[in-house]
Enzyme design. Structure first.
Site, PDB file in Angstrom:
ATOM      1  N   ASP A  55       0.827  -1.221   0.000  1.00  9.86           N
ATOM      2  CA  ASP A  55       0.000   0.000   0.000  1.00  9.86           C
ATOM      3  C   ASP A  55       0.854   1.259   0.000  1.00  9.86           C
ATOM      4  OD1 ASP A  55       0.722  -0.472   2.675  1.00  9.86           O
ATOM      5  OD2 ASP A  55      -1.273  -0.057   3.484  1.00  9.86           O
ATOM      6  N   ALA A 141      -2.360  -7.766  16.783  1.00  7.16           N
ATOM      7  CA  ALA A 141      -2.133  -9.096  16.207  1.00  7.16           C
ATOM      8  C   ALA A 141      -2.058  -9.064  14.689  1.00  7.16           C
ATOM      9  CB  ALA A 141      -3.250 -10.042  16.652  1.00  7.16           C
ATOM     10  N   LEU A 143      -4.397  -7.645  12.827  1.00  6.49           N
ATOM     11  CA  LEU A 143      -5.764  -7.683  12.303  1.00  6.49           C
ATOM     12  C   LEU A 143      -6.359  -6.281  12.240  1.00  6.49           C
ATOM     13  CD1 LEU A 143      -7.048 -10.898  14.135  1.00  6.49           C
ATOM     14  CD2 LEU A 143      -6.085 -10.686  11.838  1.00  6.49           C
ATOM     15  N   SER A 144      -5.484  -5.299  12.332  1.00  6.89           N
ATOM     16  CA  SER A 144      -5.860  -3.896  12.156  1.00  6.89           C
ATOM     17  C   SER A 144      -6.769  -3.361  13.258  1.00  6.89           C
ATOM     18  CB  SER A 144      -6.522  -3.718  10.786  1.00  6.89           C
ATOM     19  OG  SER A 144      -6.394  -2.400  10.419  1.00  6.89           O
ATOM     20  N   SER A 146      -6.005  -1.004  15.081  1.00  7.50           N
ATOM     21  CA  SER A 146      -5.904   0.467  15.111  1.00  7.50           C
ATOM     22  C   SER A 146      -6.866   1.106  14.113  1.00  7.50           C
ATOM     23  CB  SER A 146      -4.463   0.914  14.897  1.00  7.50           C
ATOM     24  OG  SER A 146      -3.932   0.297  13.770  1.00  7.50           O
ATOM     25  N   ASP A 190      -5.456  -0.310   5.568  1.00  6.27           N
ATOM     26  CA  ASP A 190      -6.277  -0.747   6.693  1.00  6.27           C
ATOM     27  C   ASP A 190      -7.575   0.051   6.854  1.00  6.27           C
ATOM     28  OD1 ASP A 190      -4.291  -2.555   6.981  1.00  6.27           O
ATOM     29  OD2 ASP A 190      -3.383  -1.652   8.741  1.00  6.27           O
TER      30      ASP A 190
HETATM   31  C1  GLA Z   1       0.352  -2.738   8.385  1.00  3.59           C
HETATM   32  C2  GLA Z   1       0.064  -1.350   7.840  1.00  3.59           C
HETATM   33  C3  GLA Z   1      -0.605  -1.443   6.475  1.00  3.59           C
HETATM   34  C4  GLA Z   1       0.182  -2.325   5.527  1.00  3.59           C
HETATM   35  C5  GLA Z   1       0.517  -3.664   6.179  1.00  3.59           C
HETATM   36  C6  GLA Z   1       1.447  -4.510   5.360  1.00  3.59           C
HETATM   37  O1  GLA Z   1      -0.831  -3.411   8.644  1.00  3.59           O
HETATM   38  O2  GLA Z   1      -0.764  -0.643   8.726  1.00  3.59           O
HETATM   39  O3  GLA Z   1      -0.783  -0.144   5.952  1.00  3.59           O
HETATM   40  O4  GLA Z   1       1.339  -1.646   5.106  1.00  3.59           O
HETATM   41  O5  GLA Z   1       1.124  -3.476   7.452  1.00  3.59           O
HETATM   42  O6  GLA Z   1       0.840  -4.936   4.174  1.00  3.59           O
END
Ligand code: GLA
Length: 407
Positions: A55, A141, A143-144, A146, A190
């Site tokens: 990204d 973990a 799984l985003s 944030s 994300d």
């Molecule tokens: C983290 C970052 C994303 C992306 C991934 C790797 O989750 O927040 O923006 O760069 O790593 O694909």
């Protein structure tokens, strides 16, 4: 020490959404006292199936929102005070809406960053609020969690203050909060995945121009599982920022050979091959991962459109090898889970998801192969690390929403 019992991995069985909503509302009342019933909102987490670390290089990514995420219960106040608390993290904050404090290194920097972003965008906060965060998404973990909390906050405050924002506005507000306020140089994937996904689909996001497409996943034929190593690396964001810097350096050096390029993704692989010796060896490895992963991600999209899940899965497994060898963001626990999945019948592909350095792997498997997968991952991981990984199968979820009582 092996655990007893038939299945050697922990399977997460989740209560239904209405049950979780009711529990969160109860927690809100315990925290803030009885008053008007709070409104409750939800934003999902995400897994990324293809396009690892693309990204921030302008490449394509293929994430999917998952049916685990952040719950936000919120009730308006008659003054201009905002109180933020969480069922998942210690520490709470009380602040004046008209003079919100700067970042302090606590979990509530994320929602606070959203408040700052909305103020900066000229959006009027019409009242204070009591806000309780919680949910069923593992924090840190990969799984985003944030983006889940920032998008959930943007969505909930938009509803509270009747701002009339679009989904893409929530995404931008969330991005500003994490990048500019919290200070993590995250890419755009994300918040887009959390904010724009549709149930039962993967999101195709081209990070060069932010165009999207929703790609149907045949969930009768295949499932998506996530296995959590339990490894949480404190300094992962430092290593992440370092990868961003290295990719930036690769682009700066290679762009002179490709004048029309706007990002590393635009550099043809042949150009990298020809000029690799102009780059530091580590930077060259990072660039190679990025450019080969772009090609794999397009191959995976074409395969998915053609219903060829075997080819899609093979791209995932190849992506993991590249993340391990070239991008160097894997750890032995992740490699163990990927190797064990590869040896398991019914598994089409697997790789680490998120930034790496710990966290989870994502597995594409034939529906019906779940039990074999759990036992294969459980026994391999326990033999090596003496504990069981947590394995769960996720459904593709939609973006943020309000959860209505009795709904
Ligand atoms: C983290 C970052 C994303 C992306 C991934 C790797 O989750 O927040 O923006 O760069 O790593 O694909």
């Amino acid at each position: 020490m092996p655990a007893s019992g038939r299945s050697r991995s922990h399977t997460a069985f989740e209560p239904s959404e209405p049950t979780l909503r009711a529990a969160h509302e109860r927690a809100f009342r315990e925290r803030f006292g009885v008053g008007a019933a709070p409104r409750v909102f939800f934003a999902p987490g995400r897994v990324n199936l293809m396009g690892a670390h693309l990204d921030y290089n302008g490449g394509p990514v293929m994430p999917m929102a998952i049916d685990r995420g952040t719950f936000v219960a919120l009730a308006p106040r008659s003054d201009r005070v905002l109180r933020l608390a969480s069922t998942l993290e210690p520490g709470a904050v009380e602040l004046a809406l008209d003079a919100p404090p700067p970042a302090s290194g606590h979990w509530y920097d994320y929602p606070l960053g959203v408040v700052h972003a909305l103020r900066g965008g000229g959006h009027a906060a019409t009242c204070g609020a009591d806000v309780l965060f919680g949910g069923n998404l593992a924090i840190g973990a990969g799984l985003s969690s944030s983006a889940s909390i920032t998008v959930a906050t943007a969505f909930a405050l938009d509803a509270l203050w009747s701002l009339g924002l679009a989904r893409r506005d929530h995404v931008q507000v969330a991005l500003w909060a994490e990048r500019e306020f919290v200070g993590v140089r995250c890419g755009i994937m994300d918040p887009h995945a959390v904010g724009l996904s549709r149930p039962g689909h993967l999101l195709w996001l081209d990070c060069r121009d932010e165009t999207t497409e929703h790609l149907l996943l045949d969930t009768d034929a295949v499932s998506i599982a996530v296995a959590d190593t339990g490894v949480r690396r404190e300094l992962a964001h430092v290593a992440f920022n370092e990868r961003v810097r290295e990719c930036g350096e690769a682009f700066e050096r290679l762009r002179r050979h490709v004048p029309e390029a706007t990002c590393l993704r635009d550099v043809p692989l042949d150009v990298l091959r020809e000029h690799e010796d102009e780059l530091d060896a580590t930077v060259a490895r990072r660039a190679r991962h990025v450019l080969e992963e772009v090609a794999r991600t397009f191959t995976a999209r074409d395969a998915l459109r053609a219903g060829d899940v075997e080819t899609f899965g093979a791209q995932m497994t190849a992506a993991h090898a590249s993340l391990r060898e070239l991008f160097e963001v894997s750890v032995p626990e992740l490699d163990c889970l990927v190797d064990a999945a590869a040896a398991c019948e019914g598994v089409l592909g697997s790789r680490l998801t998120g930034a790496g350095f710990g966290g989870c792997t994502v597995v594409l498997l034939r529906s019906g192969a779940r039990e074999e997968l759990e036992s294969a991952l459980g026994s391999a991981f326990e033999r090596r690390f003496g504990r069981a990984p947590r394995v769960a199968v996720y459904r593709g979820d939609g973006g943020p929403r309000e959860l209505l009582a009795g709904g």
